[in-house]
Design a protein around this motif. Sequence first.
Motif, PDB file in Angstrom:
ATOM      1  N   THR A   1      45.168 -57.641 -80.324  1.00  0.00           N
ATOM      2  CA  THR A   1      45.763 -56.311 -80.230  1.00  0.00           C
ATOM      3  C   THR A   1      46.954 -56.203 -81.175  1.00  0.00           C
ATOM      4  OG1 THR A   1      45.127 -56.274 -77.920  1.00  0.00           O
ATOM      5  CG2 THR A   1      46.709 -54.609 -78.624  1.00  0.00           C
ATOM      6  N   ASN A   2      47.785 -57.222 -81.176  1.00  0.00           N
ATOM      7  CA  ASN A   2      48.958 -57.217 -82.038  1.00  0.00           C
ATOM      8  C   ASN A   2      48.563 -57.060 -83.509  1.00  0.00           C
ATOM      9  OD1 ASN A   2      51.268 -59.606 -83.291  1.00  0.00           O
ATOM     10  ND2 ASN A   2      51.696 -57.471 -82.828  1.00  0.00           N
ATOM     11  N   LEU A   3      47.561 -57.833 -83.885  1.00  0.00           N
ATOM     12  CA  LEU A   3      47.122 -57.784 -85.279  1.00  0.00           C
ATOM     13  C   LEU A   3      46.428 -56.454 -85.584  1.00  0.00           C
ATOM     14  CD1 LEU A   3      47.169 -59.596 -87.730  1.00  0.00           C
ATOM     15  CD2 LEU A   3      44.988 -60.563 -87.040  1.00  0.00           C
ATOM     16  N   ALA A   4      45.846 -55.829 -84.543  1.00  0.00           N
ATOM     17  CA  ALA A   4      45.064 -54.606 -84.738  1.00  0.00           C
ATOM     18  C   ALA A   4      45.947 -53.371 -84.893  1.00  0.00           C
ATOM     19  CB  ALA A   4      44.108 -54.409 -83.573  1.00  0.00           C
ATOM     20  N   LEU A   5      47.130 -53.378 -84.283  1.00  0.00           N
ATOM     21  CA  LEU A   5      47.918 -52.143 -84.180  1.00  0.00           C
ATOM     22  C   LEU A   5      48.152 -51.470 -85.530  1.00  0.00           C
ATOM     23  CD1 LEU A   5      50.493 -52.948 -81.377  1.00  0.00           C
ATOM     24  CD2 LEU A   5      48.657 -51.250 -81.355  1.00  0.00           C
ATOM     25  N   PHE A   6      48.556 -52.270 -86.518  1.00  0.00           N
ATOM     26  CA  PHE A   6      48.830 -51.703 -87.835  1.00  0.00           C
ATOM     27  C   PHE A   6      47.554 -51.109 -88.438  1.00  0.00           C
ATOM     28  CE2 PHE A   6      49.449 -51.752 -92.373  1.00  0.00           C
ATOM     29  CZ  PHE A   6      50.764 -51.352 -92.518  1.00  0.00           C
ATOM     30  N   LYS A   7      46.463 -51.868 -88.342  1.00  0.00           N
ATOM     31  CA  LYS A   7      45.193 -51.407 -88.914  1.00  0.00           C
ATOM     32  C   LYS A   7      44.661 -50.197 -88.161  1.00  0.00           C
ATOM     33  CE  LYS A   7      45.688 -54.725 -91.541  1.00  0.00           C
ATOM     34  NZ  LYS A   7      46.336 -54.416 -92.813  1.00  0.00           N
ATOM     35  N   LEU A   8      44.904 -50.184 -86.851  1.00  0.00           N
ATOM     36  CA  LEU A   8      44.480 -49.045 -86.032  1.00  0.00           C
ATOM     37  C   LEU A   8      45.124 -47.770 -86.567  1.00  0.00           C
ATOM     38  CD1 LEU A   8      43.180 -47.851 -83.482  1.00  0.00           C
ATOM     39  CD2 LEU A   8      45.208 -48.511 -82.216  1.00  0.00           C
ATOM     40  N   ALA A   9      46.434 -47.840 -86.800  1.00  0.00           N
ATOM     41  CA  ALA A   9      47.150 -46.686 -87.338  1.00  0.00           C
ATOM     42  C   ALA A   9      46.552 -46.272 -88.679  1.00  0.00           C
ATOM     43  CB  ALA A   9      48.626 -47.025 -87.485  1.00  0.00           C
ATOM     44  N   LEU A  10      46.234 -47.264 -89.480  1.00  0.00           N
ATOM     45  CA  LEU A  10      45.674 -46.982 -90.804  1.00  0.00           C
ATOM     46  C   LEU A  10      44.318 -46.283 -90.696  1.00  0.00           C
ATOM     47  CD1 LEU A  10      46.165 -47.786 -93.908  1.00  0.00           C
ATOM     48  CD2 LEU A  10      44.412 -49.493 -93.454  1.00  0.00           C
ATOM     49  N   VAL A  11      43.454 -46.826 -89.820  1.00  0.00           N
ATOM     50  CA  VAL A  11      42.119 -46.239 -89.664  1.00  0.00           C
ATOM     51  C   VAL A  11      42.221 -44.808 -89.146  1.00  0.00           C
ATOM     52  CG1 VAL A  11      39.918 -46.413 -88.436  1.00  0.00           C
ATOM     53  CG2 VAL A  11      40.994 -48.468 -89.324  1.00  0.00           C
ATOM     54  N   ILE A  12      43.114 -44.580 -88.185  1.00  0.00           N
ATOM     55  CA  ILE A  12      43.285 -43.226 -87.645  1.00  0.00           C
ATOM     56  C   ILE A  12      43.668 -42.259 -88.760  1.00  0.00           C
ATOM     57  CG2 ILE A  12      44.783 -41.781 -86.217  1.00  0.00           C
ATOM     58  CD1 ILE A  12      44.937 -44.032 -84.211  1.00  0.00           C
ATOM     59  N   ARG A  13      44.673 -42.622 -89.527  1.00  0.00           N
ATOM     60  CA  ARG A  13      45.178 -41.704 -90.552  1.00  0.00           C
ATOM     61  C   ARG A  13      44.143 -41.479 -91.655  1.00  0.00           C
ATOM     62  NH1 ARG A  13      50.351 -40.823 -89.154  1.00  0.00           N
ATOM     63  NH2 ARG A  13      50.730 -39.471 -90.925  1.00  0.00           N
ATOM     64  N   LEU A  14      43.471 -42.548 -92.004  1.00  0.00           N
ATOM     65  CA  LEU A  14      42.463 -42.439 -93.063  1.00  0.00           C
ATOM     66  C   LEU A  14      41.310 -41.544 -92.611  1.00  0.00           C
ATOM     67  CD1 LEU A  14      41.564 -43.553 -95.842  1.00  0.00           C
ATOM     68  CD2 LEU A  14      40.333 -45.314 -94.594  1.00  0.00           C
ATOM     69  N   THR A  15      40.812 -41.803 -91.390  1.00  0.00           N
ATOM     70  CA  THR A  15      39.692 -41.024 -90.883  1.00  0.00           C
ATOM     71  C   THR A  15      40.070 -39.548 -90.787  1.00  0.00           C
ATOM     72  OG1 THR A  15      39.079 -42.931 -89.544  1.00  0.00           O
ATOM     73  CG2 THR A  15      38.000 -40.867 -89.037  1.00  0.00           C
ATOM     74  N   ARG A  16      41.257 -39.295 -90.254  1.00  0.00           N
ATOM     75  CA  ARG A  16      41.692 -37.912 -90.097  1.00  0.00           C
ATOM     76  C   ARG A  16      41.757 -37.219 -91.452  1.00  0.00           C
ATOM     77  NH1 ARG A  16      46.674 -35.928 -90.851  1.00  0.00           N
ATOM     78  NH2 ARG A  16      47.206 -33.918 -89.940  1.00  0.00           N
ATOM     79  N   ALA A  17      42.357 -37.895 -92.427  1.00  0.00           N
ATOM     80  CA  ALA A  17      42.480 -37.285 -93.754  1.00  0.00           C
ATOM     81  C   ALA A  17      41.099 -36.992 -94.342  1.00  0.00           C
ATOM     82  CB  ALA A  17      43.272 -38.209 -94.678  1.00  0.00           C
ATOM     83  N   GLN A  18      40.175 -37.937 -94.179  1.00  0.00           N
ATOM     84  CA  GLN A  18      38.830 -37.756 -94.713  1.00  0.00           C
ATOM     85  C   GLN A  18      38.112 -36.593 -94.030  1.00  0.00           C
ATOM     86  OE1 GLN A  18      37.082 -39.305 -97.117  1.00  0.00           O
ATOM     87  NE2 GLN A  18      38.778 -40.578 -97.752  1.00  0.00           N
ATOM     88  N   VAL A  19      38.265 -36.522 -92.705  1.00  0.00           N
ATOM     89  CA  VAL A  19      37.605 -35.448 -91.960  1.00  0.00           C
ATOM     90  C   VAL A  19      38.159 -34.098 -92.402  1.00  0.00           C
ATOM     91  CG1 VAL A  19      37.359 -34.403 -89.673  1.00  0.00           C
ATOM     92  CG2 VAL A  19      37.009 -36.833 -89.960  1.00  0.00           C
TER      93      VAL A  19
END
Lengths: 324, 324
Positions: B193-211
């Motif tokens: 989870t700790n390692l995922a948090l940063f990437k999670l934020a990245l995936v959210i922002r990237l997906t949103r921008a793409q959508v």
Amino acid sequence: MSALLEVRGLKTHFYTRAGVVKAVDGIDFTLNAGEVLGLVGESGSGKTVASFSVLGLIDPPGRIVEGSIKFKGEELVGSPVSRMRQLRGRDIAMVFQDPMMTLTPVLKIETQMIETVLAHETVSRKAARDRSIEVLRRVGIPTPEDRIGAYPHQFSGGMRQRVAIAIALLHAPALILADEPTTALDVTIQGQIIAEMQKLVAETGTAMIWVSHDLAVVETIADSVAVMYAGRVVEHGPSANVIGRPAHPYTEGLLNSIPSRTTPGKRLNQIPGMAPSVLNLAPGCPFAPRCPYEQPACAEIPPARNIGPEHMARCITPLTRELT
Amino acid sequence: MTVFLIRRLLQTLAVLFAVSLVVFVGLYAVGNPADILLPDDATEVERQAAIRSLGLDQPLIVQYGLFLKNALSGDLGRSFVYNEPSIKLILARFPATLELALSALFIAMVLGFPLGLYAGLHPGTRMERAIMTGSILGFSLPNFWQGLMLILIFSIGLGWLPSSGRGQTGSLFGIETSFATWDGIRHLILPATNLALFKLALVIRLTRAQVRETMPLDFVKFGRARGLTERRIVGVHVAKTIAAPIVTVIGMELGSVIAFAVVTESIFAWPGMGKLIIDSINRLDRPVVAAYLLVITFLFILINLVVDLLYTALDPRVRLGGKS
């Protein structure tokens, strides 16, 4: 015979931060089965918004604020999304302006055609695919059984528009909305597509609204013409009358702007000024500032006047002379 | 395709050579390992003997030449500290790190994609703002602090999950892994989870921008005009369109997650490569550090290759090597 499509007092406005954009501000027209209506105007005159309104495809911040759209007697304004989805693509189909953008680039033509069939009918994938190939053949795609497996980028612009037209024809709709379907194409391809669509709608008895800024194109394909200016229809009538004897100064200006109508060596005619922004429209006739025949009475919005049989114009001094 | 692979292989060798040079010179500059390895009371004679046996008495260029020669035959040197082949030390710890990295990316994708999709489809809603605010916290709060907070809340406060070590591993398809036992999975949750948090934020922002970029495109509107359901349009047309860029970024991130798991591994005492490399740097264990950096470089190149191949599979318009 009752009308296929009856639009009455349609107003589609966009609520933007800068103010209310009255893209379509009270238009009326009627379309009978098998008839072709040309919807003509400059960019920003509201012709595209008008056609999207028929399908209920106005995205926020825009919405239909007033008026009625009756399709086969059924009221479409305020009709639930699920009902609109049933009608879209099955009873009313659409062909867009830019064939480069309308097909999903990452999906095969096959996928996109089959899903369109399956969206409205319960048939096997095989049957849907066979029908798709058949329709592709009808719109003039060579060896459709091979080409159907290709991706959109593997087709030229004209071929892509043929595919888009094939998709529109899949369910033999009663009405096709064609939003400048030839504007993005080469002139030679334009002619082919127009001839093709003319033939197809004549064969199937499909009615069509042909949205275009090009009166010359509309003249060849439409039974009647509606000229739009600043969100309103300023002239409407049988194409022979509107194009042969334009009653509104704007229509006259449009016709005079077609280069082929000008004597060689003479300067090209143009309508002075720019199409007004529909954001803050001054009161009165919106065309008055650009009109060569402007007079004080133009400070009020002119009512629709009958010029001849089924020929209407919104002008207080409609032109009467023949165009030379 | 073959040309593409051969060109890639040559590029790979060039990159590895460049990295090895930088690494070797860099490590040489950091300090003399003999100072750290030898006990304080070692005599000058013992010191000289140790330096000679480690090959540290040779000039830099000779040492590097020897290193290269051995590397080409697959020998990356023996650890000064463990007196074992450094590559063996690294590979022994590789599964633990890979497991952590893959779990973290899995969490980031499984949560990030739907959240980003929702945010992209519903701009301006309260939920969207909550997601976006959360994602800002995700990548602006320091990773090590997030790790400490996770331990404080879930291990110390609530006592739900263990905070350190890998727990019991079991054998799954012949691979030693934490996924095989419940204890192992419990140990994995917090560091992943700790390692995922940063990437999670990245995936959210990237997906949103793409959508948000994709939804206004014509093919979405054309999909609606064909009567497709919103579910089909978003789930197939939009999702497939945005998949290629998202997979690219996530693929690149896999490399960085493996390489930068160092912080998380230190906090949670995870016995992976990151912890080994930190220890080795502290002890100036040159062969291990050099081998680690070369392995990571190779991993990055490998992942890039896989991503490029995936990209062509996802987006039919892309051709490898820029030729069709």
